[in-house]
Design an enzyme around this catalytic site. Structure first.
Site, PDB file in Angstrom:
ATOM      1  N   LYS A 182       1.027  -1.043   0.026  1.00 53.66           N
ATOM      2  CA  LYS A 182      -0.003  -0.060  -0.034  1.00 53.66           C
ATOM      3  C   LYS A 182       1.085   1.339   0.133  1.00 53.66           C
ATOM      4  CE  LYS A 182      -3.915  -2.072   2.350  1.00 53.66           C
ATOM      5  NZ  LYS A 182      -4.908  -1.992   3.507  1.00 53.66           N
ATOM      6  N   TYR A 228     -12.477  -2.149  -3.153  1.00 56.09           N
ATOM      7  CA  TYR A 228     -12.712  -1.934  -1.897  1.00 56.09           C
ATOM      8  C   TYR A 228     -14.499  -1.808  -1.718  1.00 56.09           C
ATOM      9  CZ  TYR A 228      -8.340  -1.805   0.134  1.00 56.09           C
ATOM     10  OH  TYR A 228      -6.944  -2.187   0.714  1.00 56.09           O
ATOM     11  N   THR A 284      -5.724  -7.643  10.187  1.00 57.96           N
ATOM     12  CA  THR A 284      -6.034  -6.368   9.664  1.00 57.96           C
ATOM     13  C   THR A 284      -5.510  -4.994  10.406  1.00 57.96           C
ATOM     14  OG1 THR A 284      -8.120  -7.356   8.784  1.00 57.96           O
ATOM     15  CG2 THR A 284      -7.760  -4.876   8.953  1.00 57.96           C
ATOM     16  N   HIS A 304      -1.962  -5.383   1.287  1.00 52.87           N
ATOM     17  CA  HIS A 304      -3.028  -5.792   1.013  1.00 52.87           C
ATOM     18  C   HIS A 304      -2.822  -7.433   0.359  1.00 52.87           C
ATOM     19  CE1 HIS A 304      -7.151  -6.784  -0.591  1.00 52.87           C
ATOM     20  NE2 HIS A 304      -6.374  -7.108  -1.733  1.00 52.87           N
TER      21      HIS A 304
HETATM   22  P1  IDP Z   1      -7.785  -6.816   5.350  1.00 56.35           P
HETATM   23  O1  IDP Z   1      -7.155  -5.859   4.585  1.00 56.35           O
HETATM   24  O2  IDP Z   1      -7.178  -7.499   6.287  1.00 56.35           O
HETATM   25  O3  IDP Z   1      -8.592  -7.875   4.234  1.00 56.35           O
HETATM   26  P2  IDP Z   1     -10.522  -5.806   5.569  1.00 56.35           P
HETATM   27  O4  IDP Z   1     -11.415  -5.792   6.695  1.00 56.35           O
HETATM   28  O5  IDP Z   1     -10.958  -6.234   4.139  1.00 56.35           O
HETATM   29  O6  IDP Z   1      -9.044  -5.965   5.970  1.00 56.35           O
HETATM   30  O7  IDP Z   1     -10.400  -4.056   5.336  1.00 56.35           O
HETATM   31  C1  IDP Z   1      -9.886  -3.718   4.235  1.00 56.35           C
HETATM   32  C2  IDP Z   1      -8.834  -2.386   4.421  1.00 56.35           C
HETATM   33  O8  IDP Z   1      -9.747  -1.194   5.106  1.00 56.35           O
HETATM   34  C3  IDP Z   1      -7.875  -2.645   5.707  1.00 56.35           C
HETATM   35  O9  IDP Z   1      -6.743  -3.362   5.430  1.00 56.35           O
HETATM   36  C4  IDP Z   1      -7.516  -1.390   6.364  1.00 56.35           C
HETATM   37  O10 IDP Z   1      -6.693  -0.679   5.528  1.00 56.35           O
HETATM   38  C5  IDP Z   1      -9.160  -0.682   6.045  1.00 56.35           C
HETATM   39  N1  IDP Z   1      -9.797  -0.819   7.488  1.00 56.35           N
HETATM   40  C6  IDP Z   1     -10.650  -1.976   7.760  1.00 56.35           C
HETATM   41  N2  IDP Z   1     -11.130  -1.704   8.814  1.00 56.35           N
HETATM   42  C7  IDP Z   1     -10.681  -0.497   9.111  1.00 56.35           C
HETATM   43  C8  IDP Z   1     -11.386   0.585  10.410  1.00 56.35           C
HETATM   44  O11 IDP Z   1     -11.904   0.111  11.194  1.00 56.35           O
HETATM   45  N3  IDP Z   1     -10.909   1.767  10.287  1.00 56.35           N
HETATM   46  C9  IDP Z   1      -9.814   2.285   9.092  1.00 56.35           C
HETATM   47  N4  IDP Z   1      -9.660   1.488   8.441  1.00 56.35           N
HETATM   48  C10 IDP Z   1     -10.010   0.053   8.146  1.00 56.35           C
HETATM   49 MG    MG Z   2     -10.270  -7.872   3.022  1.00 54.11          MG
END
Ligand code: IDP
Ligand code: MG
Length: 152
Positions: free
Chosen positions: A10, A50, A92, A116
């Site tokens: 990222k 996303y 995450t 990611h």
């Molecule tokens: P992942 O990247 O581990 O698959 P996801 O739940 O798919 O996690 O979320 C995608 C991205 O969104 C995360 O990597 C992070 O950058 C961001 N994100 C997820 N949850 C939050 C939050 O509660 N606050 C701010 N950013 C978040």
């Molecule tokens: Mg994800």
């Protein structure tokens, strides 16, 4: 079973000079690099990538962050690649990620989590995300010379 997974350093990881370190971890693990593209994500691609988070309160910040600078988009291939990359990434939230994982070694904050990787619990996410970022002719088919020493 050998499979391909989509991985991306990222904008925070790129700016912090972590591309080489992250690639090195996947290489030495035995995964095979099948494609790589250094690029900047535009608003439209960010929304597509996303899309599942469109209704979340953090969505606008997430789009702003992922489009704020270049990313290193990659396809890595190998046995159980999607799940193994996720395990190497950590949780995450870097704060919940074990030391030794990428997020656990290089991050502190949920909104700046460096990497990611396709979700191994989301059926077909790997191929869907690969197709979003790469044309099939941008992926290279070859064998690592150490393949017979990596796999029984
Ligand atoms: P992942 O990247 O581990 O698959 P996801 O739940 O798919 O996690 O979320 C995608 C991205 O969104 C995360 O990597 C992070 O950058 C961001 N994100 C997820 N949850 C939050 C939050 O509660 N606050 C701010 N950013 C978040
Ligand atoms: Mg994800």
């Amino acid at each position: 079973m050998s499979e391909r997974t989509f991985v991306m350093v990222k904008p925070d990881g790129v700016q912090r000079g972590l591309i080489g370190e992250i690639i090195s971890r996947f290489e030495t693990r035995g995964l095979k690099l099948a494609g790589a593209k250094f690029m900047q994500i535009d608003e439209e691609l960010a929304h597509e990538h996303y899309g599942e988070h469109e209704d979340k309160p953090f969505f606008d910040d997430l789009v702003e962050f992922i489009t704020a600078g270049p990313v290193m988009a990659m396809v890595w291939e190998g046995q159980d690649a999607t799940r193994q990359v996720r395990r190497m990434m950590g949780e995450t939230d870097p704060a919940d990620s074990a030391p030794g994982t990428i997020r656990g070694d290089f991050g502190l904050d949920l909104g700046r989590n460096v990497i990611h990787g396709s979700d191994n619990e989301d059926e077909g996410a790997n191929e869907r995300e690969i197709a979003l970022f790469f044309d099939e002719d941008e992926l290279v088919d070859y064998e690592r010379i150490d393949a017979e020493w990596l796999y029984e």
